[in-house]
Motif scaffolding. Structure first.
Motif, PDB file in Angstrom:
ATOM      1  N   VAL A  56     -11.099  40.554  22.819  1.00 55.14           N
ATOM      2  CA  VAL A  56     -11.092  41.781  23.608  1.00 55.14           C
ATOM      3  C   VAL A  56     -12.308  42.642  23.277  1.00 55.14           C
ATOM      4  N   GLY A  57     -12.907  43.223  24.299  1.00 55.63           N
ATOM      5  CA  GLY A  57     -14.034  44.122  24.075  1.00 55.63           C
ATOM      6  C   GLY A  57     -14.675  44.520  25.380  1.00 55.63           C
ATOM      7  N   ALA A  58     -15.356  45.638  25.365  1.00 58.29           N
ATOM      8  CA  ALA A  58     -16.043  46.130  26.562  1.00 58.29           C
ATOM      9  C   ALA A  58     -17.319  45.328  26.784  1.00 58.29           C
ATOM     10  N   ASN A  59     -17.946  45.536  27.940  1.00 59.74           N
ATOM     11  CA  ASN A  59     -19.240  44.909  28.200  1.00 59.74           C
ATOM     12  C   ASN A  59     -20.232  45.313  27.114  1.00 59.74           C
ATOM     13  N   GLY A  60     -20.979  44.342  26.606  1.00 55.69           N
ATOM     14  CA  GLY A  60     -21.949  44.622  25.569  1.00 55.69           C
ATOM     15  C   GLY A  60     -21.399  44.567  24.160  1.00 55.69           C
ATOM     16  N   SER A  61     -20.124  44.257  24.026  1.00 55.40           N
ATOM     17  CA  SER A  61     -19.523  44.214  22.688  1.00 55.40           C
ATOM     18  C   SER A  61     -19.856  42.929  21.946  1.00 55.40           C
ATOM     19  N   GLY A  62     -20.312  41.904  22.678  1.00 58.32           N
ATOM     20  CA  GLY A  62     -20.682  40.648  22.039  1.00 58.32           C
ATOM     21  C   GLY A  62     -19.750  39.487  22.322  1.00 58.32           C
ATOM     22  N   LYS A  63     -18.812  39.649  23.250  1.00 58.98           N
ATOM     23  CA  LYS A  63     -17.841  38.579  23.534  1.00 58.98           C
ATOM     24  C   LYS A  63     -18.530  37.311  24.022  1.00 58.98           C
ATOM     25  N   SER A  64     -19.353  37.439  25.045  1.00 59.40           N
ATOM     26  CA  SER A  64     -20.032  36.268  25.606  1.00 59.40           C
ATOM     27  C   SER A  64     -20.971  35.642  24.584  1.00 59.40           C
ATOM     28  N   THR A  65     -21.642  36.475  23.806  1.00 57.10           N
ATOM     29  CA  THR A  65     -22.544  35.958  22.777  1.00 57.10           C
ATOM     30  C   THR A  65     -21.787  35.134  21.751  1.00 57.10           C
ATOM     31  N   LEU A  66     -20.618  35.605  21.356  1.00 57.06           N
ATOM     32  CA  LEU A  66     -19.804  34.864  20.388  1.00 57.06           C
ATOM     33  C   LEU A  66     -19.377  33.519  20.952  1.00 57.06           C
ATOM     34  N   LEU A  67     -18.899  33.497  22.184  1.00 59.42           N
ATOM     35  CA  LEU A  67     -18.452  32.242  22.787  1.00 59.42           C
ATOM     36  C   LEU A  67     -19.615  31.263  22.934  1.00 59.42           C
ATOM     37  N   LYS A  68     -20.766  31.751  23.353  1.00 60.04           N
ATOM     38  CA  LYS A  68     -21.928  30.877  23.516  1.00 60.04           C
ATOM     39  C   LYS A  68     -22.391  30.310  22.178  1.00 60.04           C
ATOM     40  N   THR A  69     -22.278  31.096  21.127  1.00 57.55           N
ATOM     41  CA  THR A  69     -22.679  30.617  19.807  1.00 57.55           C
ATOM     42  C   THR A  69     -21.730  29.537  19.312  1.00 57.55           C
ATOM     43  N   ILE A  70     -20.438  29.738  19.527  1.00 58.96           N
ATOM     44  CA  ILE A  70     -19.458  28.716  19.138  1.00 58.96           C
ATOM     45  C   ILE A  70     -19.687  27.436  19.928  1.00 58.96           C
ATOM     46  N   ALA A  71     -20.096  27.583  21.192  1.00 56.47           N
ATOM     47  CA  ALA A  71     -20.347  26.418  22.048  1.00 56.47           C
ATOM     48  C   ALA A  71     -21.650  25.720  21.700  1.00 56.47           C
ATOM     49  N   HIS A 215     -11.515  42.151  28.993  1.00 52.01           N
ATOM     50  CA  HIS A 215     -11.814  43.551  28.719  1.00 52.01           C
ATOM     51  C   HIS A 215     -10.623  44.246  28.071  1.00 52.01           C
ATOM     52  N   ASP A 216      -9.409  43.851  28.487  1.00 53.75           N
ATOM     53  CA  ASP A 216      -8.208  44.536  28.014  1.00 53.75           C
ATOM     54  C   ASP A 216      -7.039  43.571  28.084  1.00 53.75           C
ATOM     55  N   VAL A 217      -6.534  43.169  26.933  1.00 53.16           N
ATOM     56  CA  VAL A 217      -5.424  42.220  26.911  1.00 53.16           C
ATOM     57  C   VAL A 217      -4.187  42.784  27.594  1.00 53.16           C
ATOM     58  N   GLY A 218      -4.074  44.120  27.636  1.00 50.42           N
ATOM     59  CA  GLY A 218      -2.909  44.736  28.254  1.00 50.42           C
ATOM     60  C   GLY A 218      -2.863  44.581  29.756  1.00 50.42           C
ATOM     61  N   THR A 219      -3.973  44.191  30.381  1.00 49.04           N
ATOM     62  CA  THR A 219      -3.994  44.035  31.832  1.00 49.04           C
ATOM     63  C   THR A 219      -3.540  42.649  32.262  1.00 49.04           C
ATOM     64  N   HIS A 220      -3.322  41.737  31.308  1.00 56.96           N
ATOM     65  CA  HIS A 220      -2.948  40.371  31.640  1.00 56.96           C
ATOM     66  C   HIS A 220      -1.509  40.091  31.228  1.00 56.96           C
ATOM     67  N   ASP A 221      -0.850  39.233  31.997  1.00 56.69           N
ATOM     68  CA  ASP A 221       0.518  38.870  31.666  1.00 56.69           C
ATOM     69  C   ASP A 221       0.563  37.545  30.900  1.00 56.69           C
ATOM     70  N   GLN A 222      -0.509  37.248  30.177  1.00 58.90           N
ATOM     71  CA  GLN A 222      -0.600  36.015  29.418  1.00 58.90           C
ATOM     72  C   GLN A 222      -0.241  36.268  27.958  1.00 58.90           C
ATOM     73  N   PRO A 223       0.515  35.362  27.334  1.00 55.82           N
ATOM     74  CA  PRO A 223       0.841  35.534  25.915  1.00 55.82           C
ATOM     75  C   PRO A 223      -0.292  35.053  25.025  1.00 55.82           C
ATOM     76  N   PHE A 224      -0.552  35.766  23.955  1.00 54.20           N
ATOM     77  CA  PHE A 224      -1.567  35.381  22.985  1.00 54.20           C
ATOM     78  C   PHE A 224      -0.940  35.382  21.594  1.00 54.20           C
ATOM     79  N   ASP A 225      -1.374  34.449  20.779  1.00 57.59           N
ATOM     80  CA  ASP A 225      -0.889  34.391  19.407  1.00 57.59           C
ATOM     81  C   ASP A 225      -1.599  35.414  18.529  1.00 57.59           C
ATOM     82  N   ARG A 226      -2.868  35.680  18.857  1.00 53.74           N
ATOM     83  CA  ARG A 226      -3.655  36.636  18.088  1.00 53.74           C
ATOM     84  C   ARG A 226      -4.570  37.402  19.027  1.00 53.74           C
ATOM     85  N   VAL A 227      -4.960  38.578  18.592  1.00 52.89           N
ATOM     86  CA  VAL A 227      -5.912  39.390  19.348  1.00 52.89           C
ATOM     87  C   VAL A 227      -7.034  39.812  18.409  1.00 52.89           C
TER      88      VAL A 227
END
Length: 244
Positions: A56-71, A215-227
Motif C-alpha cells: 500500500v502507498g500513494a503514487n511516488g511511494s516506491g511501490k512499482s520500483t519495489l516490484l520491478k526490483t524483485i522482478a 493505493h488503499d487496501v480498504g477500497t478492495h474487497d480482497q483478503p490479504f494475509d499481510r499489509v
C-alpha cells in the motif's frame, strides 16, 4: 522439446530451496542512474509461501520500483533479495510481473492470444518456439479469465477491464509461483474485480505467493494475509494480521 541449456540469457533453471520463504528482502536500497537519492531505502520484509501481501502507498511511494526490483528489472543499490532462496535472476521463470496498464503499448499489432502467449516464452529458448503444451496453457488461462471470445481480437480494441484481464492472463500463463501485481484492480468494472479476485484466491489455495500493490487496501474487497505500507520509499508499517 525444450532444452534448459538454451534458456534465454544463458540462465539455467535452478531448483528452489524447499526451506526458504517465497521472498525475503533485506535492507534493500534502490535508486535510479544519475540520482544520489534512493527511491527505496532500508526495506525489510519476508513473504511466506502461499501468502498474499498488500503493498500500500500513494503514487511516488516506491511501490512499482519495489516490484520491478524483485522482478529483476531494476538493480539493487544495496541490500539483498532472495526468491525461494535464490538470487533474483536464478529464479526468473518462477516470478511473474504484471505492470500497470499504462506501461503497455496497446497499439502494438498483436492479438489477445499472441499477447498472452508471450507469457510462455520464459520456458522457451533462443532456438525453440511455443509448443502444443504452451498453446494449451494459454487456452486454459483465457477460459479462466473469460476472454476466450476475444482471443483473436487485436489488443488495441480492448476496454480497460479487458486489458486488465489480458495482462493478468499473460502473467498467469507463465505458471509462476510468485506473482507481482501492480495495481491489478485499479479502475476496473465490478465483474472484472470479482473475477480477478476469484482467480487470485484459487491461486493462493494452490500455494502461489503474491504481492498486490494498491493505493488503499480498504477500497478492495480482497483478503490479504499481510499489509506492508510504503511511505516515501520506506516501510512505515507491516501489519501481520489479516486485512480486508
Amino acid at each position: 522439446m525444450k532444452l534448459e541449456w538454451l534458456a534465454y540469457g544463458g540462465r539455467h533453471l535452478h531448483a528452489p530451496d524447499p526451506a526458504a520463504p517465497a521472498l525475503q528482502v533485506r535492507d534493500l536500497a534502490v535508486g535510479y542512474p544519475g540520482s544520489e537519492k534512493p527511491v527505496l531505502s532500508g526495506v525489510n520484509f519476508t513473504l511466506p509461501i502461499g501468502s498474499r501481501l498488500a503493498l500500500v502507498g500513494a503514487n511516488g511511494s516506491g511501490k512499482s520500483t519495489l516490484l520491478k526490483t524483485i522482478a529483476g528489472l531494476l538493480p539493487c543499490r544495496s541490500g539483498a533479495i532472495a526468491v525461494f532462496g535464490l538470487k533474483v535472476r536464478a529464479c526468473h521463470h518462477r516470478t511473474s510481473y504484471l505492470p500497470q496498464r499504462e506501461e503497455i503499448s496497446w497499439n502494438f499489432p498483436v492479438t489477445v492470444e499472441r499477447f498472452v502467449l508471450g507469457g510462455r516464452y520464459v520456458h522457451c529458448g533462443w532456438l525453440t518456439s511455443p509448443d502444443a503444451t504452451d498453446h494449451a496453457v494459454v487456452a486454459e488461462t483465457l477460459d479462466q479469465l473469460d476472454i476466450t471470445s476475444i482471443a483473436k481480437n487485436p489488443i488495441d480494441q480492448l476496454s480497460g477491464g479487458q486489458q486488465q484481464r489480458v495482462m493478468l492472463a499473460r502473467a498467469l500463463a507463465q505458471g509462476s509461483d510468485l506473482l507481482l501485481l501492480d495495481e491489478p484492480l485499479n479502475a476496473v468494472d465490478g465483474a472484472t474485480r470479482s473475477l480477478v479476485g476469484d482467480v487470485l484466491a484459487r491461486l493462493q489455495r494452490e500455494g502461489k505467493s503474491m504481492i498486490v500493490s494498491t493505493h488503499d487496501v480498504g477500497t478492495h474487497d480482497q483478503p490479504f494475509d499481510r499489509v506492508l505500507t510504503l511511505e516515501h520509499g520506506r516501510v512505515r508499517e507491516v501489519n501481520n494480521e489479516s486485512a480486508r
